[in-house]
Design a protein around this motif. Sequence first.
Motif, PDB file in Angstrom:
ATOM      1  N   ASP A  92      39.538  43.719  26.205  1.00 14.64           N
ATOM      2  CA  ASP A  92      38.167  43.449  25.773  1.00 14.64           C
ATOM      3  C   ASP A  92      38.135  42.161  24.961  1.00 14.64           C
ATOM      4  O   ASP A  92      37.909  42.152  23.742  1.00 14.64           O
ATOM      5  N   LYS A  93      38.389  41.057  25.638  1.00 17.00           N
ATOM      6  CA  LYS A  93      38.293  39.754  24.984  1.00 17.00           C
ATOM      7  C   LYS A  93      37.893  38.720  26.029  1.00 17.00           C
ATOM      8  O   LYS A  93      38.270  38.815  27.197  1.00 17.00           O
ATOM      9  N   GLY A 103      38.022  38.885  36.847  1.00 17.38           N
ATOM     10  CA  GLY A 103      39.298  38.813  36.155  1.00 17.38           C
ATOM     11  C   GLY A 103      39.164  38.842  34.651  1.00 17.38           C
ATOM     12  O   GLY A 103      38.076  38.980  34.092  1.00 17.38           O
ATOM     13  N   GLY A 104      40.307  38.694  34.015  1.00 18.91           N
ATOM     14  CA  GLY A 104      40.394  38.708  32.565  1.00 18.91           C
ATOM     15  C   GLY A 104      41.851  38.837  32.170  1.00 18.91           C
ATOM     16  O   GLY A 104      42.755  38.718  33.011  1.00 18.91           O
ATOM     17  N   TYR A 105      42.084  39.093  30.894  1.00 16.63           N
ATOM     18  CA  TYR A 105      43.456  39.330  30.442  1.00 16.63           C
ATOM     19  C   TYR A 105      43.835  40.772  30.788  1.00 16.63           C
ATOM     20  O   TYR A 105      43.219  41.715  30.266  1.00 16.63           O
ATOM     21  N   PRO A 106      44.808  40.978  31.661  1.00 12.81           N
ATOM     22  CA  PRO A 106      45.123  42.338  32.095  1.00 12.81           C
ATOM     23  C   PRO A 106      45.753  43.169  30.984  1.00 12.81           C
ATOM     24  O   PRO A 106      46.504  42.654  30.151  1.00 12.81           O
ATOM     25  N   VAL A 107      45.430  44.451  30.978  1.00 12.52           N
ATOM     26  CA  VAL A 107      46.063  45.358  30.022  1.00 12.52           C
ATOM     27  C   VAL A 107      47.522  45.575  30.437  1.00 12.52           C
ATOM     28  O   VAL A 107      47.915  45.286  31.569  1.00 12.52           O
ATOM     29  N   LEU A 138      45.981  35.162  33.324  1.00  9.72           N
ATOM     30  CA  LEU A 138      44.907  36.101  33.648  1.00  9.72           C
ATOM     31  C   LEU A 138      45.308  36.986  34.828  1.00  9.72           C
ATOM     32  O   LEU A 138      46.233  36.674  35.575  1.00  9.72           O
ATOM     33  N   GLY A 139      44.576  38.066  34.989  1.00  8.00           N
ATOM     34  CA  GLY A 139      44.712  38.909  36.166  1.00  8.00           C
ATOM     35  C   GLY A 139      43.390  38.917  36.902  1.00  8.00           C
ATOM     36  O   GLY A 139      42.323  38.845  36.280  1.00  8.00           O
ATOM     37  N   PRO A 179      35.592  40.136  32.063  1.00  3.25           N
ATOM     38  CA  PRO A 179      35.157  38.937  31.331  1.00  3.25           C
ATOM     39  C   PRO A 179      34.863  37.758  32.263  1.00  3.25           C
ATOM     40  O   PRO A 179      34.057  36.894  31.937  1.00  3.25           O
ATOM     41  N   LEU A 180      35.534  37.719  33.419  1.00  2.00           N
ATOM     42  CA  LEU A 180      35.378  36.612  34.359  1.00  2.00           C
ATOM     43  C   LEU A 180      34.824  37.145  35.680  1.00  2.00           C
ATOM     44  O   LEU A 180      35.424  38.020  36.301  1.00  2.00           O
ATOM     45  N   VAL A 181      33.678  36.639  36.105  1.00  2.00           N
ATOM     46  CA  VAL A 181      33.083  37.011  37.389  1.00  2.00           C
ATOM     47  C   VAL A 181      32.613  35.735  38.083  1.00  2.00           C
ATOM     48  O   VAL A 181      31.700  35.059  37.604  1.00  2.00           O
ATOM     49  N   LEU A 182      33.261  35.402  39.186  1.00  2.55           N
ATOM     50  CA  LEU A 182      32.940  34.189  39.937  1.00  2.55           C
ATOM     51  C   LEU A 182      32.548  34.557  41.364  1.00  2.55           C
ATOM     52  O   LEU A 182      33.271  35.295  42.036  1.00  2.55           O
ATOM     53  N   ILE A 183      31.418  34.054  41.814  1.00  2.00           N
ATOM     54  CA  ILE A 183      30.976  34.274  43.189  1.00  2.00           C
ATOM     55  C   ILE A 183      31.044  32.937  43.919  1.00  2.00           C
ATOM     56  O   ILE A 183      30.400  31.960  43.523  1.00  2.00           O
ATOM     57  N   TYR A 184      31.835  32.916  44.979  1.00  2.00           N
ATOM     58  CA  TYR A 184      32.016  31.709  45.780  1.00  2.00           C
ATOM     59  C   TYR A 184      31.109  31.793  47.004  1.00  2.00           C
ATOM     60  O   TYR A 184      31.235  32.698  47.829  1.00  2.00           O
TER      61      TYR A 184
END
Length: 260
Positions: free
Chosen positions: A23-24, A165-169, A132-133, A78-83
């Motif tokens: 959660d960051k 994506g985000g920082y994986p647990v 990131l994951g 935290p990261l959502v990218l649509i291509y």
Amino acid sequence: MERINNETIDLLMARKSMRVYEDKPVPQELKRQLLEASLRAATAGNMTLYTIIDVTDQALKDKLAVTCDNQPFIAAAPLVLIYCADYSRWYQAFCRVEEEVRRPSYGDFMLAAEDTIIAAQTAVTAADALGLGTCYIGDILENYEIHKRLLKLPAYVMPVAMVVGGYPVRQQKERKQTPRFALEDIVHDNRYDREKSARMMEMIEEKENWRGEELAPRLRAFCKRKWNSSFSEEMSRSVKAMLDAWIDPQDEEMEDGKGC
């Protein structure tokens, strides 16, 4: 054969989809770095036939989590990218300098989609390199009409890839990689080898380690979940609607009413 130690190859070989994140937030500088790497990907004619939508609106993430086959982890990413495959910009530019310009067709969509996927995968690799994951969300291909409205997509812009994506647990980092098929079964010499493909049942058994009598029921369950499923049918319907709209966009979708 002796394997060559290489940091990039090690990174590619360690890749796996990760769906649970700390959660960051992802720092803006880091996000920019991976997006800049994405734009350095191979692109047809150096045209960059795609647009990247950086989704930061939590309400939009929440809606995408529902429209993309009800996957709550999308909303928490935290990261959502649509291509999006995008021929809109070039078509408008061509219309400014030529009196007659053909409208984008099937080949143009395919070329733009290839550009888009290559850019998305480059971002995924960059994300891995930056700690990131990530996970691809193929379900962005579903519910085309809804996504068109949510993302305010004009004619000749279609969502073909989504990366979250985000920082994986820790659990995701330590989780075992999923197996892959053997290289010898997937790589064919010079032309398509039907005898290799005829080994598919054996290939599945070897990859998944589904032995003997358990192979058929497990494969049957996989077929029901991934193929004979409502989401799979919706994806095909949605992609057909997407292609139909690409070939024959409504006049109100065009930037100036009727294109050129």
